[in-house]
Design a protein around this motif. Structure first.
Motif, PDB file in Angstrom:
ATOM      1  N   THR A 205      10.394  51.795  -7.783  1.00 16.98           N
ATOM      2  CA  THR A 205       9.246  51.620  -6.885  1.00 16.98           C
ATOM      3  C   THR A 205       7.952  52.080  -7.546  1.00 16.98           C
ATOM      4  OG1 THR A 205      10.693  51.940  -4.977  1.00 16.98           O
ATOM      5  CG2 THR A 205       8.337  52.208  -4.604  1.00 16.98           C
ATOM      6  N   MET A 206       7.991  53.213  -8.242  1.00 15.88           N
ATOM      7  CA  MET A 206       6.782  53.718  -8.898  1.00 15.88           C
ATOM      8  C   MET A 206       6.312  52.753  -9.991  1.00 15.88           C
ATOM      9  SD  MET A 206       4.402  55.674  -8.901  1.00 15.88           S
ATOM     10  CE  MET A 206       4.331  57.336  -8.416  1.00 15.88           C
ATOM     11  N   THR A 207       7.250  52.199 -10.743  1.00 13.87           N
ATOM     12  CA  THR A 207       6.887  51.231 -11.781  1.00 13.87           C
ATOM     13  C   THR A 207       6.259  49.992 -11.160  1.00 13.87           C
ATOM     14  OG1 THR A 207       8.675  52.035 -13.190  1.00 13.87           O
ATOM     15  CG2 THR A 207       7.761  49.882 -13.728  1.00 13.87           C
ATOM     16  N   LYS A 208       6.805  49.531 -10.051  1.00 18.53           N
ATOM     17  CA  LYS A 208       6.232  48.370  -9.357  1.00 18.53           C
ATOM     18  C   LYS A 208       4.811  48.661  -8.880  1.00 18.53           C
ATOM     19  CE  LYS A 208      10.554  46.364  -7.685  1.00 18.53           C
ATOM     20  NZ  LYS A 208      11.375  46.078  -6.502  1.00 18.53           N
ATOM     21  N   ILE A 209       4.589  49.882  -8.381  1.00 26.51           N
ATOM     22  CA  ILE A 209       3.255  50.255  -7.897  1.00 26.51           C
ATOM     23  C   ILE A 209       2.260  50.292  -9.049  1.00 26.51           C
ATOM     24  CG2 ILE A 209       1.895  52.157  -6.918  1.00 26.51           C
ATOM     25  CD1 ILE A 209       4.375  52.771  -5.157  1.00 26.51           C
ATOM     26  N   VAL A 210       2.637  50.952 -10.140  1.00 26.22           N
ATOM     27  CA  VAL A 210       1.744  51.046 -11.308  1.00 26.22           C
ATOM     28  C   VAL A 210       1.484  49.660 -11.880  1.00 26.22           C
ATOM     29  CG1 VAL A 210       1.545  51.938 -13.666  1.00 26.22           C
ATOM     30  CG2 VAL A 210       2.372  53.425 -11.838  1.00 26.22           C
ATOM     31  N   TRP A 211       2.512  48.843 -11.971  1.00 28.42           N
ATOM     32  CA  TRP A 211       2.391  47.475 -12.486  1.00 28.42           C
ATOM     33  C   TRP A 211       1.449  46.654 -11.600  1.00 28.42           C
ATOM     34  CZ3 TRP A 211       5.008  42.889 -10.513  1.00 28.42           C
ATOM     35  CH2 TRP A 211       4.972  41.800 -11.377  1.00 28.42           C
ATOM     36  N   SER A 212       1.598  46.781 -10.283  1.00 33.83           N
ATOM     37  CA  SER A 212       0.735  46.042  -9.346  1.00 33.83           C
ATOM     38  C   SER A 212      -0.718  46.510  -9.432  1.00 33.83           C
ATOM     39  CB  SER A 212       1.251  46.212  -7.913  1.00 33.83           C
ATOM     40  OG  SER A 212       2.544  45.685  -7.801  1.00 33.83           O
ATOM     41  N   VAL A 213      -0.929  47.811  -9.556  1.00 32.58           N
ATOM     42  CA  VAL A 213      -2.291  48.337  -9.716  1.00 32.58           C
ATOM     43  C   VAL A 213      -2.899  47.797 -11.017  1.00 32.58           C
ATOM     44  CG1 VAL A 213      -3.638  50.449 -10.139  1.00 32.58           C
ATOM     45  CG2 VAL A 213      -1.959  50.380  -8.292  1.00 32.58           C
ATOM     46  N   GLY A 214      -2.103  47.738 -12.069  1.00 32.30           N
ATOM     47  CA  GLY A 214      -2.574  47.181 -13.341  1.00 32.30           C
ATOM     48  C   GLY A 214      -2.983  45.721 -13.209  1.00 32.30           C
ATOM     49  N   ILE A 215      -2.202  44.956 -12.459  1.00 28.89           N
ATOM     50  CA  ILE A 215      -2.540  43.544 -12.228  1.00 28.89           C
ATOM     51  C   ILE A 215      -3.883  43.434 -11.519  1.00 28.89           C
ATOM     52  CG2 ILE A 215      -1.901  41.492 -10.885  1.00 28.89           C
ATOM     53  CD1 ILE A 215       1.036  42.203 -11.461  1.00 28.89           C
ATOM     54  N   VAL A 216      -4.076  44.225 -10.483  1.00 32.10           N
ATOM     55  CA  VAL A 216      -5.331  44.185  -9.723  1.00 32.10           C
ATOM     56  C   VAL A 216      -6.504  44.598 -10.614  1.00 32.10           C
ATOM     57  CG1 VAL A 216      -6.601  45.241  -7.812  1.00 32.10           C
ATOM     58  CG2 VAL A 216      -4.233  44.512  -7.487  1.00 32.10           C
ATOM     59  N   MET A 217      -6.326  45.668 -11.372  1.00 31.32           N
ATOM     60  CA  MET A 217      -7.418  46.133 -12.236  1.00 31.32           C
ATOM     61  C   MET A 217      -7.763  45.101 -13.313  1.00 31.32           C
ATOM     62  SD  MET A 217      -6.530  50.174 -12.566  1.00 31.32           S
ATOM     63  CE  MET A 217      -7.934  50.508 -13.608  1.00 31.32           C
ATOM     64  N   TYR A 218      -6.741  44.518 -13.946  1.00 30.47           N
ATOM     65  CA  TYR A 218      -7.016  43.528 -14.993  1.00 30.47           C
ATOM     66  C   TYR A 218      -7.625  42.253 -14.407  1.00 30.47           C
ATOM     67  CZ  TYR A 218      -6.503  40.816 -19.247  1.00 30.47           C
ATOM     68  OH  TYR A 218      -6.757  40.047 -20.355  1.00 30.47           O
ATOM     69  N   GLY A 219      -7.148  41.844 -13.243  1.00 35.93           N
ATOM     70  CA  GLY A 219      -7.736  40.666 -12.591  1.00 35.93           C
ATOM     71  C   GLY A 219      -9.194  40.888 -12.230  1.00 35.93           C
ATOM     72  N   LEU A 220      -9.500  42.073 -11.690  1.00 32.80           N
ATOM     73  CA  LEU A 220     -10.895  42.394 -11.370  1.00 32.80           C
ATOM     74  C   LEU A 220     -11.742  42.502 -12.630  1.00 32.80           C
ATOM     75  CD1 LEU A 220     -10.430  44.937  -8.432  1.00 32.80           C
ATOM     76  CD2 LEU A 220     -11.132  42.533  -8.306  1.00 32.80           C
ATOM     77  N   LEU A 221     -11.154  43.039 -13.701  1.00 32.61           N
ATOM     78  CA  LEU A 221     -11.875  43.117 -14.978  1.00 32.61           C
ATOM     79  C   LEU A 221     -12.198  41.724 -15.506  1.00 32.61           C
ATOM     80  CD1 LEU A 221     -12.924  44.836 -17.390  1.00 32.61           C
ATOM     81  CD2 LEU A 221     -10.656  44.562 -18.388  1.00 32.61           C
ATOM     82  N   LEU A 222     -11.228  40.815 -15.466  1.00 35.31           N
ATOM     83  CA  LEU A 222     -11.492  39.439 -15.906  1.00 35.31           C
ATOM     84  C   LEU A 222     -12.633  38.814 -15.107  1.00 35.31           C
ATOM     85  CD1 LEU A 222      -7.930  37.868 -16.338  1.00 35.31           C
ATOM     86  CD2 LEU A 222      -9.574  38.379 -18.141  1.00 35.31           C
TER      87      LEU A 222
END
Length: 179
Positions: A80-97
């Motif tokens: 669950t923690m890996t999924k949360i960190v992975w999802s936060v990374g997706i959001v951050m990278y998408g917003l960065l793009l």
């Protein structure tokens, strides 16, 4: 001696000299406004166009290389923690793009095309290189972690860019008056 393209060693030295000169002699810059215009032109050219597009180009190349390098990677069930960190990374990278696309001159168009093309490549890699997963693991939350990461980020960036274009057109942040 030429260091590539239309730049010569002399023009690079002139660029560096003009930056130092303007800072060292503000009285001459105020007396001769053309010195400030030269400085502004070079700052805009090198900082806002050349350096930004080199940064964006390097980031794009890194993303494509990572996508290619990890195209066959499959992960087991994620915690669950890996999924949360992975999802936060997706959001951050998408917003960065999206933010980088909105910042650059003509970046909204480039970001729109890049998000669509890169996202489609991710989708094609998942669907046509299934790795014995149903639908290639498209809806498996992290089984194809790297490809799904980039696909999710591209979808988010595409949504943000489309909203920006709907509100401000193809203007960048500065041209839209939000600088």
């Amino acid at each position: 001696m030429s260091i590539g393209g239309a730049l010569s060693e002399a023009s690079v030295i002139w660029l560096l000299w003009s930056l130092d000169f303007n800072l060292a002699h503000p009285e001459l810059v105020s007396e001769y406004p053309v010195l400030h215009e030269i400085y502004s032109y070079m700052r805009d050219l090198w900082e806002h166009y050349i350096a930004h597009y080199l940064y964006a180009g390097g980031a794009m190349i890194m993303s494509w290389v990572q996508l290619f390098a990890f195209r066959n990677q499959i992960h087991g069930p994620l915690s669950t923690m890996t999924k949360i960190v992975w999802s936060v990374g997706i959001v951050m990278y998408g917003l960065l793009l999206a933010a980088v696309a909105i910042e650059f001159p003509h970046g909204t168009l480039v970001g729109l095309v890049y998000s669509i093309v890169f996202g489609l490549v991710c989708l094609i890699m998942i669907l046509f290189n299934r790795k014995n997963l149903p639908r290639g693991g498209l809806f498996t939350m992290g089984r194809r972690m790297v490809i799904q990461f980039y696909l999710g980020a591209c979808i988010l960036a595409l949504i943000v860019i489309i909203i920006w274009i709907g509100k401000f057109g193809f203007l960048n942040r500065k041209a839209a008056g939000i600088a």
